[in-house]
Design an enzyme around this catalytic site. Structure first.
Site, PDB file in Angstrom:
ATOM      1  N   ILE A 142      56.915  61.018  90.501  1.00 36.86           N
ATOM      2  CA  ILE A 142      56.016  62.161  90.327  1.00 36.86           C
ATOM      3  C   ILE A 142      54.554  61.748  90.517  1.00 36.86           C
ATOM      4  O   ILE A 142      53.646  62.513  90.202  1.00 36.86           O
ATOM      5  CB  ILE A 142      56.198  62.815  88.940  1.00 36.86           C
ATOM      6  CG1 ILE A 142      55.898  61.825  87.807  1.00 36.86           C
ATOM      7  CG2 ILE A 142      57.620  63.370  88.797  1.00 36.86           C
ATOM      8  CD1 ILE A 142      55.939  62.451  86.410  1.00 36.86           C
ATOM      9  N   HIS A 158      61.567  65.611  91.392  1.00 34.96           N
ATOM     10  CA  HIS A 158      61.210  65.731  89.977  1.00 34.96           C
ATOM     11  C   HIS A 158      59.823  66.336  89.767  1.00 34.96           C
ATOM     12  O   HIS A 158      59.301  66.325  88.660  1.00 34.96           O
ATOM     13  CB  HIS A 158      61.288  64.363  89.289  1.00 34.96           C
ATOM     14  CG  HIS A 158      62.687  63.849  89.146  1.00 34.96           C
ATOM     15  ND1 HIS A 158      62.993  62.520  88.937  1.00 34.96           N
ATOM     16  CD2 HIS A 158      63.881  64.494  89.180  1.00 34.96           C
ATOM     17  CE1 HIS A 158      64.308  62.372  88.862  1.00 34.96           C
ATOM     18  NE2 HIS A 158      64.867  63.556  89.003  1.00 34.96           N
ATOM     19  N   GLY A 249      63.955  50.963  95.630  1.00 36.99           N
ATOM     20  CA  GLY A 249      63.381  50.871  94.295  1.00 36.99           C
ATOM     21  C   GLY A 249      63.951  51.832  93.285  1.00 36.99           C
ATOM     22  O   GLY A 249      63.224  52.342  92.442  1.00 36.99           O
ATOM     23  N   SER A 251      67.375  52.477  90.536  1.00 40.16           N
ATOM     24  CA  SER A 251      68.500  51.827  89.861  1.00 40.16           C
ATOM     25  C   SER A 251      69.833  52.496  90.161  1.00 40.16           C
ATOM     26  O   SER A 251      70.885  51.978  89.801  1.00 40.16           O
ATOM     27  CB  SER A 251      68.266  51.831  88.349  1.00 40.16           C
ATOM     28  OG  SER A 251      68.153  53.166  87.870  1.00 40.16           O
TER      29      SER A 251
END
Length: 310
Positions: A142, A158, A249, A251
């Site tokens: 964001i 997001h 980048g 997870s």
């Protein structure tokens, strides 16, 4: 419809990995995929042929710009973690505290700059567009660092720290004011001993639409909220046409974004993961490049010798 349900259904329907389901041997091969390759030359050959590249990015791509993630050990603002503040309930109970948190994050981001990974992505998009090829960035971040770097085709699933949404009229607007309102000037210090500012609601950011003056909130997706269906539709279209996908980048544990790349891989499209370490999804992908994104990504996206630039 929840994207998780949508993606899960598509994932099941596309789980043939690009192979015909005519034999159990082929199905077994699909489930027992080889470990991903870290051969950059092989990736570069795939990259050189790709026409529609989707790049999915997460917090790791911005960490190298010094952006705090508020996740894991030590990921606190004062005595709270993000999941305690980034909720509709937290905002309803204490809008002043939540706005202090987001004001702090906005002010931090105004001092941060894109790193080599952001720049490599933006330069790749610009260069490939001249060749009739496309790059889209689908980001969970964001912070708008992709936008700062020059990325044009950007889907922020997001939301953005620099957009607000009115809780009364629903108007969404870009907002880069610093501070976002006078009452928040000098507020938002992250030190755990800092007391809440307890700013009255009427002094918090207010809607500027004619006759509204409703309380503004950050235009970000909070825990427990659904993602914007319009953005998800755009993501679906991009993932459907991409012939190469990069996961950078992230997870690969935050849903529904965690299912984007596995969904693409399930239909036989090459997926390359660039991350500090392996993730739960790594073995579903064709390539994995460990290390800082700012180091691994620029050579991966640099001009290929076969590219013709007019």
């Amino acid at each position: 419809m929840c994207l998780f349900q949508f993606t899960a259904r598509r994932l099941v329907s596309q789980a043939h990995c690009g192979l015909k389901a005519s034999s159990s041997k082929k199905q077994k091969f699909c489930l027992e995929m080889a470990r991903p390759s870290s051969n950059m030359a092989d990736f570069r050959e795939v990259f050189a042929k790709a026409k529609h590249i989707a790049i999915i990015t997460g917090a790791g791509v911005s960490a190298e710009s010094g952006v705090p993630t508020f996740r894991g050990a030590g990921g606190f603002w004062r005595k709270w973690q993000a999941q305690e503040l980034a909720t509709p309930g937290a905002f309803a109970r204490n809008p002043s505290r939540v706005w202090e948190f987001y004001h702090y994050r906005r002010e931090v981001m105004l001092s941060k700059h894109p790193n080599p990974a952001h720049i490599a992505i933006a330069e790749c998009e610009k260069r490939l567009s001249k060749q009739g090829r496309s790059v889209v960035v689908i980001t969970q971040n964001i912070d708008e660092l992709h936008r700062k770097a020059g990325t044009r085709h950007l889907l922020e699933i997001h939301g953005s720290l620099f957009k607000t949404r009115c809780t009364s009229c629903g108007n969404v607007a870009a907002n880069y004011k610093s501070p976002i309102c006078p009452a928040l000037a000098g507020k938002g210090a992250p030190d755990p001993d800092t007391e809440d500012a307890a700013i009255p609601v009427e002094d918090l950011p207010q809607c500027e639409e004619d006759g509204c003056n409703g309380l503004l909130r950050p235009h970000v997706v909070w825990f427990g909220e659904a993602l914007d269906p319009g953005v998800l539709t755009a993501v679906e279209k991009e993932l459907d046409i991409c012939d190469l996908c990069l996961v950078v980048g992230t997870s690969s544990v935050v849903y529904p974004a965690a299912m984007f790349a596995p969904q693409v891989s399930a239909r036989g499209v090459p997926v390359a993961e660039f991350n500090m370490e392996q993730t739960p999804a790594t073995n579903r992908f064709r390539f994995h490049f460990p290390g800082p994104c700012g180091t691994t990504l620029p050579p991966a996206l640099a001009r290929h010798e076969t590219e013709i630039i007019s």
